[in-house]
Design a protein around this motif. Structure first.
Motif, short mmCIF file in Angstrom:
data_model
loop_
_atom_site.label_atom_id
_atom_site.label_comp_id
_atom_site.label_asym_id
_atom_site.label_seq_id
_atom_site.Cartn_x
_atom_site.Cartn_y
_atom_site.Cartn_z
N THR A 130 0.81 -1.21 0.00
CA THR A 130 0.00 0.00 0.00
C THR A 130 0.85 1.27 0.00
O THR A 130 0.32 2.37 -0.11
CB THR A 130 -0.94 0.03 1.22
OG1 THR A 130 -0.14 -0.01 2.42
CG2 THR A 130 -1.89 -1.15 1.20
N ILE A 131 2.16 1.12 0.13
CA ILE A 131 3.09 2.26 0.15
C ILE A 131 3.95 2.19 -1.11
O ILE A 131 4.53 1.15 -1.40
CB ILE A 131 3.98 2.23 1.41
CG1 ILE A 131 3.11 2.29 2.66
CG2 ILE A 131 5.00 3.36 1.39
CD1 ILE A 131 3.86 2.04 3.94
N PRO A 132 4.05 3.31 -1.86
CA PRO A 132 4.81 3.22 -3.12
C PRO A 132 6.32 3.17 -2.91
O PRO A 132 6.85 3.75 -1.98
CB PRO A 132 4.42 4.52 -3.84
CG PRO A 132 4.08 5.48 -2.75
CD PRO A 132 3.46 4.64 -1.66
N ASN A 133 6.98 2.45 -3.82
CA ASN A 133 8.42 2.54 -3.99
C ASN A 133 8.62 3.70 -4.94
O ASN A 133 8.15 3.66 -6.07
CB ASN A 133 8.98 1.27 -4.63
CG ASN A 133 8.83 0.04 -3.75
OD1 ASN A 133 9.69 -0.26 -2.95
ND2 ASN A 133 7.72 -0.67 -3.89
N SER A 134 9.27 4.76 -4.51
CA SER A 134 9.47 5.94 -5.35
C SER A 134 10.66 5.70 -6.27
O SER A 134 11.76 5.42 -5.81
CB SER A 134 9.73 7.18 -4.49
OG SER A 134 8.58 7.45 -3.71
N VAL A 135 10.43 5.82 -7.58
CA VAL A 135 11.48 5.61 -8.57
C VAL A 135 11.62 6.91 -9.37
O VAL A 135 10.71 7.31 -10.08
CB VAL A 135 11.15 4.44 -9.53
CG1 VAL A 135 12.25 4.28 -10.57
CG2 VAL A 135 10.96 3.15 -8.73
N TYR A 136 12.77 7.58 -9.20
CA TYR A 136 13.06 8.81 -9.95
C TYR A 136 13.91 8.45 -11.15
O TYR A 136 14.87 7.68 -11.04
CB TYR A 136 13.82 9.80 -9.06
CG TYR A 136 12.98 10.37 -7.94
CD1 TYR A 136 12.26 11.54 -8.13
CD2 TYR A 136 12.92 9.74 -6.71
CE1 TYR A 136 11.48 12.07 -7.10
CE2 TYR A 136 12.15 10.25 -5.68
CZ TYR A 136 11.43 11.42 -5.89
OH TYR A 136 10.67 11.93 -4.87
N ILE A 137 13.56 9.00 -12.32
CA ILE A 137 14.26 8.70 -13.56
C ILE A 137 14.63 10.00 -14.26
O ILE A 137 13.81 10.90 -14.39
CB ILE A 137 13.40 7.82 -14.49
CG1 ILE A 137 13.15 6.46 -13.81
CG2 ILE A 137 14.06 7.64 -15.84
CD1 ILE A 137 12.30 5.51 -14.61
N GLY A 138 15.89 10.09 -14.70
CA GLY A 138 16.39 11.25 -15.43
C GLY A 138 16.81 10.87 -16.83
O GLY A 138 16.83 9.70 -17.20
N GLY A 139 17.16 11.89 -17.60
CA GLY A 139 17.55 11.64 -18.98
C GLY A 139 18.36 12.78 -19.57
O GLY A 139 18.63 13.78 -18.90
N THR A 140 18.69 12.62 -20.85
CA THR A 140 19.50 13.60 -21.57
C THR A 140 18.84 13.93 -22.91
O THR A 140 18.46 13.02 -23.65
CB THR A 140 20.92 13.04 -21.83
OG1 THR A 140 21.53 12.77 -20.56
CG2 THR A 140 21.78 14.02 -22.61
N LEU A 141 18.74 15.23 -23.20
CA LEU A 141 18.29 15.69 -24.51
C LEU A 141 19.51 15.88 -25.39
O LEU A 141 20.49 16.50 -24.98
CB LEU A 141 17.57 17.03 -24.39
CG LEU A 141 16.23 17.05 -23.66
CD1 LEU A 141 15.73 18.49 -23.53
CD2 LEU A 141 15.21 16.18 -24.37
N ILE A 142 19.46 15.36 -26.60
CA ILE A 142 20.53 15.56 -27.57
C ILE A 142 20.03 16.61 -28.56
O ILE A 142 19.05 16.38 -29.28
CB ILE A 142 20.91 14.24 -28.30
CG1 ILE A 142 21.56 13.25 -27.32
CG2 ILE A 142 21.90 14.51 -29.41
CD1 ILE A 142 20.65 12.48 -26.49
N LEU A 143 20.70 17.76 -28.55
CA LEU A 143 20.22 18.94 -29.28
C LEU A 143 21.09 19.25 -30.48
O LEU A 143 22.31 19.21 -30.39
CB LEU A 143 20.20 20.15 -28.34
CG LEU A 143 19.43 19.93 -27.03
CD1 LEU A 143 19.80 21.00 -26.02
CD2 LEU A 143 17.94 19.92 -27.30
N GLY A 144 20.44 19.57 -31.58
CA GLY A 144 21.16 20.05 -32.75
C GLY A 144 21.39 21.55 -32.64
O GLY A 144 21.27 22.14 -31.56
N SER A 145 21.70 22.19 -33.73
CA SER A 145 21.95 23.63 -33.75
C SER A 145 20.66 24.40 -33.45
O SER A 145 19.56 23.84 -33.45
CB SER A 145 22.48 24.04 -35.12
OG SER A 145 21.45 23.86 -36.09
N SER A 146 20.80 25.69 -33.24
CA SER A 146 19.63 26.53 -32.96
C SER A 146 18.66 26.54 -34.14
O SER A 146 17.45 26.64 -33.94
CB SER A 146 20.07 27.96 -32.61
OG SER A 146 20.84 28.50 -33.68
#
Length: 165
Positions: A130-146
């Protein structure tokens, strides 16, 4: 001597009779895992120069960059947060494609890689169901030119699977 052997045999039989054999309890059937999105992955505001670069948000919410990127101090920065409900001891493996495509308001596209987990991409549930396991997930944006990745909001669907093993 025969009486002594009989007494010893009777003693061991009594001991065996008092200590039944047991095995590990079977898990509840069906084993259920429930996952709810509690917070979305958000990279905040930034600008991209002619050389492009990356913007990353790790599972702790720390934002970093590489290349020709300037981070701005406005906008929300957060890792994704998933509440995972499962029986204690359940092994859960997080899977997803290598990258996702996000589309900007003007039709430009950028790539998102998921690469940071607060639990690792395989973990064991430690909470009561009844209690959540908190899972935090991050990532990376791959950016081209402006010119390739102009201003605007970028969004897309990120399919992450939580597999119970």
């Amino acid at each position: 001597m025969k009486n002594l052997q009989e007494i010893i045999l009777l003693f061991f039989l009594c001991l065996l009779g008092n200590y039944g054999m047991t095995a590990q309890e079977n898990p509840p059937i069906p084993v259920q895992v429930e996952v709810n999105t509690a917070q979305f992955l958000n990279f905040g505001a930034f600008t991209v120069g002619d050389a492009g670069g990356t913007v990353s948000v790790d599972h702790n919410g720390t934002r970093t960059w590489t290349g020709d990127v300037t981070l701005l101090n406005n906008g929300t920065v957060s890792p994704a947060l998933y509440d995972v409900y499962a029986n204690p001891g359940t092994i859960i493996n997080i899977t997803h494609p290598a990258s996702f495509e996000l589309t900007g308001t003007s039709g430009q596209k950028i790539s998102l890689e998921i690469n940071s987990y607060s639990t690792g991409n395989t973990f064991i549930s430690t909470q009561n169901p009844t209690i959540p396991n908190s899972v935090y997930i991050g990532g990376t944006l791959i950016l081209g030119s402006s010119s390739a990745n102009g201003p605007g909001n970028y969004s897309g669907t990120i399919n992450i699977t939580f597999n119970q093993q």
